[in-house]
Design a protein around this motif. Structure first.
Motif, mmCIF file in Angstrom:
data_model
loop_
_atom_site.group_PDB
_atom_site.id
_atom_site.type_symbol
_atom_site.label_atom_id
_atom_site.label_comp_id
_atom_site.label_asym_id
_atom_site.label_seq_id
_atom_site.Cartn_x
_atom_site.Cartn_y
_atom_site.Cartn_z
ATOM 1 N N ALA A 149 0.815 -1.208 0.000
ATOM 2 C CA ALA A 149 0.000 0.000 0.000
ATOM 3 C C ALA A 149 0.852 1.263 0.000
ATOM 4 O O ALA A 149 0.465 2.287 -0.582
ATOM 5 C CB ALA A 149 -0.926 -0.001 1.223
ATOM 6 N N LEU A 150 2.017 1.194 0.626
ATOM 7 C CA LEU A 150 2.900 2.361 0.698
ATOM 8 C C LEU A 150 3.749 2.541 -0.553
ATOM 9 O O LEU A 150 4.496 3.507 -0.650
ATOM 10 C CB LEU A 150 3.804 2.246 1.931
ATOM 11 N N GLY A 151 3.656 1.607 -1.489
ATOM 12 C CA GLY A 151 4.345 1.776 -2.762
ATOM 13 C C GLY A 151 5.485 0.823 -3.027
ATOM 14 O O GLY A 151 6.095 0.872 -4.103
ATOM 15 N N ALA A 152 5.803 -0.054 -2.067
ATOM 16 C CA ALA A 152 6.876 -1.029 -2.271
ATOM 17 C C ALA A 152 6.375 -2.184 -3.141
ATOM 18 O O ALA A 152 5.172 -2.390 -3.322
ATOM 19 C CB ALA A 152 7.378 -1.549 -0.934
ATOM 20 N N ASP A 153 7.322 -2.958 -3.659
ATOM 21 C CA ASP A 153 6.999 -4.098 -4.521
ATOM 22 C C ASP A 153 7.144 -5.427 -3.793
ATOM 23 O O ASP A 153 7.046 -6.488 -4.406
ATOM 24 C CB ASP A 153 7.906 -4.075 -5.758
ATOM 25 N N GLY A 154 7.374 -5.376 -2.482
ATOM 26 C CA GLY A 154 7.536 -6.580 -1.689
ATOM 27 C C GLY A 154 8.205 -6.222 -0.381
ATOM 28 O O GLY A 154 8.398 -5.041 -0.063
ATOM 29 N N ILE A 155 8.551 -7.257 0.381
ATOM 30 C CA ILE A 155 9.197 -7.029 1.673
ATOM 31 C C ILE A 155 10.465 -7.874 1.792
ATOM 32 O O ILE A 155 10.582 -8.938 1.184
ATOM 33 C CB ILE A 155 8.270 -7.342 2.862
ATOM 34 N N ASN A 156 11.390 -7.369 2.583
ATOM 35 C CA ASN A 156 12.641 -8.055 2.894
ATOM 36 C C ASN A 156 12.651 -8.318 4.399
ATOM 37 O O ASN A 156 12.476 -7.391 5.189
ATOM 38 C CB ASN A 156 13.823 -7.175 2.484
ATOM 39 N N MET A 157 12.832 -9.572 4.811
ATOM 40 C CA MET A 157 12.815 -9.915 6.224
ATOM 41 C C MET A 157 14.134 -10.569 6.625
ATOM 42 O O MET A 157 14.651 -11.421 5.903
ATOM 43 C CB MET A 157 11.659 -10.868 6.532
ATOM 44 N N GLY A 158 14.646 -10.168 7.779
ATOM 45 C CA GLY A 158 15.841 -10.794 8.327
ATOM 46 C C GLY A 158 15.533 -11.459 9.647
ATOM 47 O O GLY A 158 15.534 -12.676 9.767
#
Length: 327
Positions: free
Chosen positions: A189-198
């Motif tokens: 919703a904020l405009g990113a194309d995905g997420i990165n998790m560590g």
């Protein structure tokens, strides 16, 4: 779920497991890849370039899905042989590289000449714009909530991500504070194309760290981290423990890096992951640990996150938009 990230990197889900020192090893990376997301082996976890070659080959024995290698470039008195690590990545035909730390320009031409796509990690919009101008293929934008190095601007994701979306043309994924489907839906919703998790991937069955560390991540809250090296303008977010509190106290009292270098040595940190002694050294953890309540397999975690995000987007949020109530 299709985004510019999934299309560019050829993965099923818009989720990445970023490179994590001492954590990004073949079993975890392969499990992430087999679950349809994008995992990264951490190059400098391997003592030598030849050890990296062996780890890449071990990962290929565990998955036939695409995965990448993280190459973190940091200033050092005696820097690692980056060119040799880079050549192993090229020789082994790894399709994707995550760069982080310093400017990746020295490596970009080599990777692109070999047909390797590069995603670069940034902690500010201005650095993202510079990396985009250099020609990286995608970006990972890290908010203040992240584990590791959040930069010195202290901008949280709720502001950083839409600001990045307004300024950038290339695909980017959101990093720092993500661990469930709510985060994925919010990032999109904020405009990113995905997420990165560590941090969230540390608390999985396939993560090779000690069970005590995983259990601590489940128990910890959002306040259980420390920001060290602030006075040195090299801020790092790490787990709250006896060592990190001592480092903060000493730096607050005017200590120099020489005074605390033995406390923060990497050889102490890796032993935390190996022995489970949570106070033996410095180890990374993000504020997202407050949202970690179990230790699933990577497949269970990724499937759950995607399902939750889809339910939020097509269910709750869609249900909020409808015909006006009758007067």
């Amino acid at each position: 779920m299709r985004t510019r990230f999934t299309e560019l990197f050829g993965v099923e889900h818009p989720i990445a497991q970023g490179g994590m020192q001492w954590v990004g090893r073949a079993p975890l990376v392969a499990a992430v890849a087999n679950a349809g997301a994008l995992g990264f082996i951490t190059a400098l976890t391997q003592p030598t370039p030849e050890d990296l070659r062996a780890e890449i080959r071990r990962c290929r024995e565990l998955t036939d899905k695409p995965f990448g290698v993280n190459l973190t470039i940091l200033p050092a008195i005696t820097p690692p042989p980056y060119a040799e690590y880079r050549q192993v990545i090229i020789d082994e035909g790894v399709p994707f590289v995550e760069t982080a730390g310093s400017n990746p320009v020295e490596h970009l031409e080599h990777f692109h000449s070999a047909g390797i796509k590069v995603i670069h990690k940034c902690t500010s919009v201005r650095h993202g714009l510079k990396a985009q101008k250099l020609g990286v293929d995608a970006l990972s934008i890290d908010g203040f909530e992240c584990a590791g190095h959040p930069g010195e601007d202290d901008v949280p994701g709720l502001i950083l991500l839409p600001a990045a979306a307004d300024a950038l043309d290339i695909p980017f994924i959101a990093s720092g504070g993500f661990g469930d489907g709510r985060g994925l839906a919010a990032a999109l919703a904020l405009g990113a194309d995905g997420i990165n998790m560590g941090t969230r991937f540390m608390a999985t069955v396939e993560s090779g760290i000690h069970q005590n560390v995983k259990d601590r991540l489940v128990e910890a809250g959002e306040r259980d981290t420390q920001l060290i090296f602030r006075q040195l303008r090299n801020t790092a977010r790490v787990a709250d423990n006896a060592v990190s509190r001592e480092v903060v106290a000493k730096l607050d009292a005017g200590a120099t890096f020489e005074d605390i270098k033995d406390l923060v040595a990497g050889k102490r940190g890796v032993l935390v992951y190996e022995t489970g002694d949570l106070d033996h050294g410095i180890w990374s953890a993000g504020m997202v640990q407050a949202l970690i309540h179990d230790i699933p397999t990577c497949e269970e975690l990724i499937t759950r996150i995607v399902r939750e995000a889809e339910e939020i987007i097509t269910g709750r949020l869609a249900g909020l938009v409808g015909a006006p109530a009758a007067v």
